[in-house]
Scaffold this active site. Structure first.
Site, short mmCIF file in Angstrom:
data_model
loop_
_atom_site.label_atom_id
_atom_site.label_comp_id
_atom_site.label_asym_id
_atom_site.label_seq_id
_atom_site.Cartn_x
_atom_site.Cartn_y
_atom_site.Cartn_z
N HIS A 83 45.02 28.44 23.49
CA HIS A 83 43.80 29.10 23.93
C HIS A 83 42.94 29.59 22.77
O HIS A 83 41.75 29.85 22.94
CB HIS A 83 44.12 30.23 24.92
CG HIS A 83 44.74 31.45 24.30
ND1 HIS A 83 46.09 31.72 24.35
CD2 HIS A 83 44.19 32.48 23.64
CE1 HIS A 83 46.34 32.86 23.75
NE2 HIS A 83 45.19 33.35 23.31
N ASP A 134 51.20 26.86 25.94
CA ASP A 134 50.11 27.43 25.16
C ASP A 134 50.38 27.30 23.65
O ASP A 134 50.75 28.26 22.99
CB ASP A 134 49.93 28.90 25.56
CG ASP A 134 48.71 29.55 24.93
OD1 ASP A 134 47.85 28.83 24.41
OD2 ASP A 134 48.61 30.79 24.99
N GLN A 228 45.08 42.09 21.91
CA GLN A 228 43.97 41.20 21.62
C GLN A 228 43.85 40.96 20.12
O GLN A 228 43.94 41.88 19.32
CB GLN A 228 42.67 41.83 22.13
CG GLN A 228 42.09 41.16 23.34
CD GLN A 228 42.87 41.40 24.60
OE1 GLN A 228 44.00 41.81 24.54
NE2 GLN A 228 42.27 41.14 25.72
N GLY A 229 43.61 39.68 19.75
CA GLY A 229 43.49 39.32 18.35
C GLY A 229 44.78 38.87 17.71
O GLY A 229 44.78 38.35 16.60
N ASP A 230 45.92 39.07 18.40
CA ASP A 230 47.22 38.66 17.87
C ASP A 230 47.64 37.27 18.32
O ASP A 230 48.65 36.73 17.86
CB ASP A 230 48.31 39.66 18.30
CG ASP A 230 48.16 41.02 17.64
OD1 ASP A 230 47.77 41.06 16.46
OD2 ASP A 230 48.43 42.04 18.30
N SER A 231 46.90 36.66 19.24
CA SER A 231 47.25 35.36 19.81
C SER A 231 47.64 34.35 18.74
O SER A 231 46.99 34.25 17.70
CB SER A 231 46.07 34.78 20.58
OG SER A 231 45.96 35.35 21.85
#
Length: 283
Positions: A83, A134, A228-231
């Site tokens: 993603h 993913d 958020q931002g660690d994906s």
């Protein structure tokens, strides 16, 4: 929607281009003692395989253009979340300045190396509805040293056993309400039973947990989590990579643990064995 991290919403966990963060399902702050949520600062030398994905054209230069994390699994091979490569994140056509930032603890600095990404392979079986599969593979234009490479945990590895201590790394939201770190953070979690995430994410509204392709990790009481931002960043247990930050609902909630891409499944898809660091099946 899920939270992938850009983390997926209910949360992917990546950053959105316009607002620098995909909004959480809830705006209420997560339990945290500061940072990754409920974590602590760490020098990148402790985890040299943790890298930042960057596009200054898309996200600006203040934090080195960071929008997702990645993991070095071969000298010129980085894994991240599928993603993170979506057009909602990187635009259409995709940005032309996609870079991997290695060896940089503080994103405000110019320490380390910025290596252009030469090729991107996104898992064609990735399902954005369930978040299954993913993962994406990035091929770098320059090699990193073998000391930057982390080994991957194959199917049956005891590192996947529920109760095992694990650590997640990233530069993402430290509070659950949009406070982004500029220095690398880590949080100690535990691998949780699949049944815990199956109960938390039984179907479309809150996401669907699939044990074959996902790993459940966090703390039963909440408070420690990716955000958020660690994906695309690493979940490591017993010195081996077991997961990539993928999705969840909110950050650090006791009833909503983090969901990670299961590394043993992506190894199966890519036909990697425990001795392999590069895939001939990608890009």
């Amino acid at each position: 929607m899920r939270r992938p991290l850009v983390r997926a919403l209910t949360r992917p966990l990546a950053l959105a281009a316009a607002a620098m963060a995909i909004p959480l399902v809830s705006a209420s702050p997560a339990a945290s003692d500061g940072v990754v949520v409920g974590g602590f600062p760490v020098d990148v030398s402790v985890s040299p395989w943790t890298v930042a994905l960057s596009s200054r054209d898309r996200f600006g230069g203040m934090r080195s253009g960071q929008f997702c994390g990645g993991v070095v699994v071969g000298p010129a091979t980085v894994l991240t979340a599928a993603h993170c490569m979506a057009k909602e994140v990187l635009g259409s056509p995709r940005v032309t300045d996609l870079t991997v930032v290695a060896g940089r603890t503080d994103l405000y600095s110019d320490v380390g190396r910025e290596i252009p990404v030469g090729e991107v392979w996104v898992n064609p079986a990735y399902d954005s509805s369930s978040n299954s599969g993913d993962f994406a593979v990035l091929k770098l234009t320059e090699a990193l040293p073998q000391s930057s490479v982390i080994g991957m945990a194959a199917a049956g590895d005891p590192a996947y056993t529920p109760g095992t201590e694990a650590t997640v790394y990233g530069w993402g939201d430290t509070t659950g309400i949009g406070s982004y770190a500029h220095t690398l953070r880590a949080a100690r979690l535990h691998v949780l039973p699949d049944s815990h995430c199956e109960a938390a994410y039984p179907g479309p509204a809150e996401g669907t947990y699939e044990a074959e392709t996902m790993v459940c990790a966090g703390e039963v009481r909440g408070g420690r989590d990716a955000c958020q931002g660690d994906s695309g960043g690493p979940l490591v247990a017993q010195g081996r990579l077991i997961g990539l930050v993928s999705w969840g609902s909110g950050c650090g909630r006791p009833t909503s643990p983090g969901v990670y891409t299961r590394v043993s499944d992506l190894m199966r898809v890519l036909r990697w064995d425990t001795g392999s660091r590069e895939s001939n099946e990608t890009a």
